[in-house]
Scaffold this motif. Structure first.
Motif, mmCIF file in Angstrom:
data_model
loop_
_atom_site.group_PDB
_atom_site.id
_atom_site.type_symbol
_atom_site.label_atom_id
_atom_site.label_comp_id
_atom_site.label_asym_id
_atom_site.label_seq_id
_atom_site.Cartn_x
_atom_site.Cartn_y
_atom_site.Cartn_z
ATOM 1 N N ALA A 44 0.861 -1.186 0.000
ATOM 2 C CA ALA A 44 0.000 0.000 0.000
ATOM 3 C C ALA A 44 0.894 1.232 0.000
ATOM 4 C CB ALA A 44 -0.908 -0.008 1.223
ATOM 5 N N GLY A 45 0.478 2.236 -0.741
ATOM 6 C CA GLY A 45 1.251 3.464 -0.826
ATOM 7 C C GLY A 45 2.233 3.483 -1.990
ATOM 8 N N SER A 46 2.375 2.362 -2.703
ATOM 9 C CA SER A 46 3.291 2.313 -3.843
ATOM 10 C C SER A 46 2.727 3.017 -5.068
ATOM 11 C CB SER A 46 3.599 0.856 -4.203
ATOM 12 O OG SER A 46 4.274 0.226 -3.153
ATOM 13 N N TYR A 47 1.421 3.160 -5.131
ATOM 14 C CA TYR A 47 0.755 3.901 -6.204
ATOM 15 C C TYR A 47 0.362 5.263 -5.653
ATOM 16 C CZ TYR A 47 -0.192 0.465 -9.924
ATOM 17 O OH TYR A 47 -0.105 -0.400 -10.965
ATOM 18 N N ALA A 48 0.304 6.244 -6.526
ATOM 19 C CA ALA A 48 -0.159 7.572 -6.139
ATOM 20 C C ALA A 48 -1.146 8.070 -7.186
ATOM 21 C CB ALA A 48 1.008 8.546 -6.023
#
Length: 133
Positions: free
Chosen positions: A49-53
């Protein structure tokens, strides 16, 4: 001979979900883009989680799909049907996404890629030579 990369971000998907994505993507390639299932390769990568923005902010749950196919082998209608169906498949697999779900079909000339050491153009030429003989 599609080569597909599915990227998931968020909670790790269970092995059954990954297997379903691989199977269902292969079926979509076969049924909508008329590709050989035996030559369809699907890789699934899982990111935390958090690897995409989206909008410059990290998101918790997201997915994307990039499929490489040979240029000129499908109509625009075929490709649109695949994009819609693959998006639905990814939505079903991950639930609500916190970012847009992108599905991209990258078309390469037959001379620019292949498998097992032979380009698609060389394979096509070989098939045509066999037919002519």
């Amino acid at each position: 001979m599609p080569l597909i990369h599915i990227t998931l971000a968020g909670q790790p998907a269970p092995p059954a979900t990954i297997a379903a994505l691989q199977r269902d993507t292969t079926h979509l390639m076969r049924d909508l883009l008329h590709k050989e299932a035996a030559l369809t390769v699907v890789a699934v990568t899982q990111l935390p989680a958090g690897s995409y923005a989206a909008d410059g902010r990290a998101v918790g749950n997201a997915a994307s799909l990039l499929a490489t196919i040979t240029a000129g082998t499908n109509s625009d209608a075929d490709k649109a049907a695949f994009v819609a169906a693959a998006t639905g498949m990814l939505n079903a697999a991950i639930g609500d996404s916190d970012a847009p779900i992108y599905v991209a079909l990258q078309e390469l000339p037959a001379s620019d890629w292949g498998y097992n050491g032979h380009t698609q153009a060389a394979r096509r030429a070989g098939r045509q030579a066999q037919v002519a003989a």
